[in-house]
Enzyme design. Structure first.
Site: not given
Ligand code: KIV
Length: 277
Positions: A47, A86, A116, A185
């Protein structure tokens, strides 16, 4: 030689073998196809597209429709790469049912390999329900950008013994809930190491130091394409933005001078044009 696409089972196997791997972002077909040509094993359609592709200041405004729109071309562009979709803010925090419905939609409409989502102990019961429903889930703890406002901004997490212990509890809860791997993170390297050692599933670190199983970076950051800011943990392995600006300026210059398009870039067939004007 074409690379072999990773499977969910490989995640644990790689950890057991101590084999490191890499995980980068893509939000479009061309970038996905470039990553597919590289040795990087995993693509995240994150995201973060809200900031990197849409120019938002946070990830919060990204919708499930946005995610589906961007995950589809990535799946097409990277057939040999494991692809993570995501789940954006507001698409799973209301109830386990909402989370299952959103994940079902993302998986069914895009054909990506897993979803995720962000959150620790609090999200564990939802993740358990999703895993029981047959959904492959990757976790994400530490700095969780979707709730960064509640965390006081984009800040290093786990910097005190109490907050480090809380992160370890988050990690254990997610592992017990059935995630097959988790992003960690922006934490001190010692916290990354402690969590890596505490889990049997791989820890995918972004700003989590060297002692994790996999390194994650946003492609536009590591290639030097995104110009707004550069987090401390980002190493630029190329300077693509500068090269793109240089190429654009050369196109502009050669157009003004008449050097472009030369016969090489023109269709040179002779045609008798009727005098109609
Ligand atoms: O959205 C994204 O790019 C992420 C990364 C920071 C792992 O969640």
């Amino acid at each position: 030689m074409a690379k072999k696409k990773m499977t969910i089972l490989d995640f644990k196997k790689y950890k057991e073998e101590g084999r490191k791997f890499t995980y980068v972002t893509a939000y479009d077909y061309t970038t996905a196809s470039i990553v597919n040509d590289s040795e990087c094993e995993i693509i995240l359609v994150g995201d973060s597209l809200g900031m990197i592709m849409l120019g938002y200041t946070t990830t919060v405004g990204v919708t499930v429709d946005d995610m589906v729109h961007h995950i589809r071309p990535v799946v097409k562009g990277a057939p040999d790469t494991f692809i993570v979709g995501d789940m954006p803010f507001g698409s799973y925090n209301a109830s386990p049912e909402q989370a299952i419905m959103t994940a079902n939609r993302i998986l069914m409409e895009t054909n990506c390999d897993c979803v995720k989502l962000e959150g620790g102990v609090v999200m564990a019961p939802t993740i358990r329900r999703m895993v029981d429903a047959g959904i492959p889930v990757m976790g994400h703890i530490g700095l969780t950008p979707q709730t960064s406002t509640s965390l006081g901004g984009f800040k290093v997490q786990g910097g005190t013994p109490e907050s480090a212990a809380k992160l370890i509890a988050d990690a254990k809860a997610l592992e017990e809930a059935g995630v097959f791997s988790m992003v960690l993170e922006c934490v001190p390297s010692v916290v990354g190491k402690a969590i890596q050692e505490a889990l049997t599933i791989p820890v995918l670190g972004i700003g989590a130091g060297p002692n994790v199983d996999c390194q994650v970076l946003v492609t536009q950051d590591l290639l030097g394409m995104y110009g707004d800011f550069k987090p401390k943990f980002v190493k630029q392995f190329a300077h693509v933005r500068e090269e793109m600006v240089r190429g654009l300026n050369q196109f502009h210059e050669e157009t003004l001078s008449g050097e472009f398009p030369s016969p090489e870039y023109s269709f040179n067939k002779a045609v008798d044009i009727p005098k109609l004007y």
